[in-house]
Design a protein around this motif. Structure first.
Motif, PDB file in Angstrom:
ATOM      1  N   UNK A  37       0.830  -1.205   0.000  1.00 39.93           N
ATOM      2  CA  UNK A  37       0.000   0.000   0.000  1.00 39.93           C
ATOM      3  C   UNK A  37       0.861   1.251   0.000  1.00 39.93           C
ATOM      4  N   UNK A  38       1.949   1.218   0.780  1.00 32.79           N
ATOM      5  CA  UNK A  38       2.872   2.355   0.785  1.00 32.79           C
ATOM      6  C   UNK A  38       3.448   2.582  -0.611  1.00 32.79           C
ATOM      7  N   UNK A  90       2.530   5.796  -3.172  1.00 35.34           N
ATOM      8  CA  UNK A  90       3.624   6.648  -3.644  1.00 35.34           C
ATOM      9  C   UNK A  90       3.704   6.673  -5.172  1.00 35.34           C
ATOM     10  N   UNK A  91       3.378   5.537  -5.784  1.00 32.42           N
ATOM     11  CA  UNK A  91       3.475   5.444  -7.252  1.00 32.42           C
ATOM     12  C   UNK A  91       2.190   4.840  -7.834  1.00 32.42           C
ATOM     13  N   UNK A  92       1.037   5.504  -7.689  1.00 34.43           N
ATOM     14  CA  UNK A  92      -0.221   4.903  -8.155  1.00 34.43           C
ATOM     15  C   UNK A  92      -0.270   4.685  -9.664  1.00 34.43           C
ATOM     16  N   UNK A 126       1.956  -1.113 -14.445  1.00 33.23           N
ATOM     17  CA  UNK A 126       2.530  -2.450 -14.232  1.00 33.23           C
ATOM     18  C   UNK A 126       1.423  -3.499 -14.215  1.00 33.23           C
ATOM     19  N   UNK A 127       0.350  -3.195 -13.490  1.00 40.51           N
ATOM     20  CA  UNK A 127      -0.769  -4.144 -13.402  1.00 40.51           C
ATOM     21  C   UNK A 127      -1.353  -4.420 -14.785  1.00 40.51           C
ATOM     22  N   UNK A 173      10.986   1.031 -10.800  1.00 34.46           N
ATOM     23  CA  UNK A 173      10.068   1.606  -9.817  1.00 34.46           C
ATOM     24  C   UNK A 173      10.457   1.215  -8.397  1.00 34.46           C
ATOM     25  N   UNK A 174      10.804  -0.047  -8.210  1.00 32.38           N
ATOM     26  CA  UNK A 174      11.191  -0.478  -6.870  1.00 32.38           C
ATOM     27  C   UNK A 174      12.547   0.092  -6.460  1.00 32.38           C
TER      28      UNK A 174
END
Length: 581
Positions: free
Chosen positions: A17-18, A22-24, A30-31, A111-112
């Protein structure tokens, strides 16, 4: 068992969730990429059915429903029902799916990487912005371990949660493909997957318990290494390095034991999955042979789909196991961040502008008292320091001198009374602006393993080499730097170990003077200097007044003798000031 597994997903979902908050937009991209990739993978597998039917010559004479549907779509776009056309479609689908997956994988890793960087910066900023009591009580090794190891674990937790979601998408896609062949076949595979996950779930719980122990052990290990490395000179000189090595070896073995146990749990999970999948595959083939009527092409593809479906269930379980192993690091980082942010010295949102002062009148301690726990350190202290004055605090160790210095900088607050600057309570001032006017030289000088230049400027923009040289001259450090061919590029070593104690203290003084402070604080700043150098620096400091107000603690007469006033302290109380003549 469910009560034990629930915390695993709870912590993992919190980490995820964090990341999502932060990167919606990135997460949605990605999804979407993973969803499309999963659908293409399922379609690619189903396209093997018409390939086999075309090769067998049964595609147009009563082949499987999947083949007929596939060939109808090809005919609709003007493609012939030939083996070359069917293979071309299959190859194109798989290439596009592979390209999409490659792009998605790189995007996820980028992203990570940003997520890890933001966690590290947030952790360090929170540590730097916390109240002094929180900073003082932190273990250096634990902070370093949190910023390096535990942050990676927090990121890994979010990544594995992402992988679990991807596996679920792929499971749904493969289920859809399998249902297209036979719902009975699919139901059998689902039962097998549920049995597999249930039988192997105990390994996940054991991995979670061991990962919590490993995280705690790693913290202790990092602190131990940091503490012993800082004292290695004393250990060498006294010949007791073997004692430190023994403790480090014991801690290393304890940490290694946890790592080995986690490796066993991971390998056991993979082995258990492979064995169970083989049994379920064999059972599914027997089921089809005995009870179901399926075309040979669908049977062959169905077996592969079943294996892939079971593997995706296995991948989901492996992701959950990785979450169980990594989540302790995330929980530790999250707890540390929450604690530090709760103890933040300044609110992130300023409700109103606070007054700024420039020390044009005086600093006034009015009936100030302070205690650590139940120990009274300052008792009803009254002291006024006029702007431009040089005041020396003297007294035995524990008299309260350093606490008085901490109080005037706002690091600690009085439990009674108040400190006023230019007749404004320090508690109501803009502390950032106030501290920006202060130069501070501690007794225990810690230099970075970097150049002279960086140790003085500390990364500040706008300070030139000339500013550095001017500060070095004021601190009496210019000559020994100028004699070295490296000049300002001289690397001082870990904590300044390549320099003498006196040289380190002079650099610390230069670091305090380079920003041209209005208020200079020296806490036993000349204790490591020889008498001649101390006298030179004392005269330099004397020349800085009245442009700079100086408050210092000292046991050395050379420095105290040049002060405008000597203030004696005893057991937290002020003894009447002595004017210097």
């Amino acid at each position: 068992m469910y009560k034990n597994i629930a915390p695993i997903f709870g912590a993992a979902w919190q980490a995820f969730s964090l990341f999502y908050n932060q990167y919606p937009i990135r997460f949605l991209l990605v999804f979407l990429i993973m969803l499309v990739s999963g659908v293409l993978e399922g379609v690619s597998f189903l396209s093997f059915v018409p390939v086999l039917d075309v090769l067998g010559g049964v595609a147009e004479s009563g082949g499987s429903k999947i083949s007929l549907t596939f060939l109808e779509y090809m005919s609709a776009v003007g493609l012939p029902a030939s083996i070359s056309a069917v293979l071309s479609v299959l190859v194109c689908l798989m290439i596009f799916r592979s390209l999409l997956l490659a792009v998605g994988t790189v995007f996820v890793q980028w992203t990570f990487a940003d997520y890890v960087a933001s966690l590290r910066v947030g952790l360090i900023e929170s540590a730097m912005n916390a109240q002094w009591s929180a900073v003082r009580d932190q273990k250096t090794g634990e902070v370093v371990n949190a910023a390096l190891t535990e942050v990676e674990a927090a990121s890994a937790t979010a990544q594995q949660m992402n992988q679990a979601l991807v596996s679920l998408i792929q499971i749904l896609v493969y289920m859809g493909a399998a249902i297209a062949i036979s719902w009975q076949f699919t139901a059998a595979s689902m039962v097998g997957a549920a049995i597999m996950m249930l039988l192997l779930s105990f390994l996940i719980l054991m991995a979670r318990a061991e990962s919590i122990k490993k995280t705690s052990t790693t913290k202790e290990y990092a602190s131990l290494i940091a503490d012993w490395m800082q004292n290695q000179k004393a250990l060498k000189v006294m010949g007791i390095g073997h004692a430190a090595i023994k403790l480090i070896v014991e801690a290393t073995e304890k940490l290694s034991h946890s790592v080995k146990k986690l490796a066993v749990f991971q390998s056991s999970l993979v082995l258990g999955q492979e064995v169970l999948i083989l049994f379920f595959l064999a059972g599914a083939i027997l089921l089809v042979d005995s009870y179901l009527q399926i075309e040979v092409s669908e049977l062959l593809v169905g077996i592969v789909l079943l294996q892939r479906l079971m593997s995706k269930f296995g991948a989901f379980q492996i992701a959950v196991n990785a979450i169980a192993r990594q989540q302790a690091g995330f929980i530790s980082v999250r707890q540390r961040l929450d604690d530090l942010q709760h103890l933040a010295e300044f609110s992130s949102v300023r409700k109103e502008a606070k007054p700024r002062v420039f020390l044009s009148s005086n600093i006034d301690f009015r009936n100030v008292s302070f205690s650590y726990a139940e120990t009274l350190v300052l008792a009803d202290v009254n002291l006024k320091i006029n702007a431009g004055e040089m005041v020396a605090l003297v007294g035995a160790s524990g008299a309260g001198k350093s606490t008085l210095l901490d109080m005037v900088t706002g690091l600690v607050n009085p439990i009674e009374g108040e400190v006023r600057v230019d007749d404004i309570p320090l508690s109501s001032l803009d502390l950032v602006t106030w501290r920006g006017q202060i130069g501070y030289v501690p007794q225990d000088v810690v230099l970075m393993h970097d150049t002279i230049r960086e140790n003085l400027t500390l990364g500040a923009v706008g300070l030139s080499d000339q500013d550095v040289f001017d500060a070095l001259k004021l601190a009496g450090a210019y000559d020994f730097i100028n004699e070295r061919k490296e000049g300002l590029d001289l690397i001082v070593g870990e904590r300044g170990q390549t320099l003498s104690g006196g040289q380190r203290q002079r650099l610390a003084l230069a670091r305090a003077l380079i920003r041209k402070p209005r208020f200079l604080i020296l806490d036993e700043a000349t204790s490591a200097l020889d008498q001649k150098t101390e006298l030179e620096i004392a005269e330099t400091l004397r020349s800085l007044t009245p442009g700079i107000t100086i408050l210092m603690t000292s046991h050395r007469p050379a420095l105290s003798s040049l002060a405008d006033r000597i203030v004696s302290m005893e057991k937290g109380a002020i003894i009447p000031s002595v004017p210097v003549t």
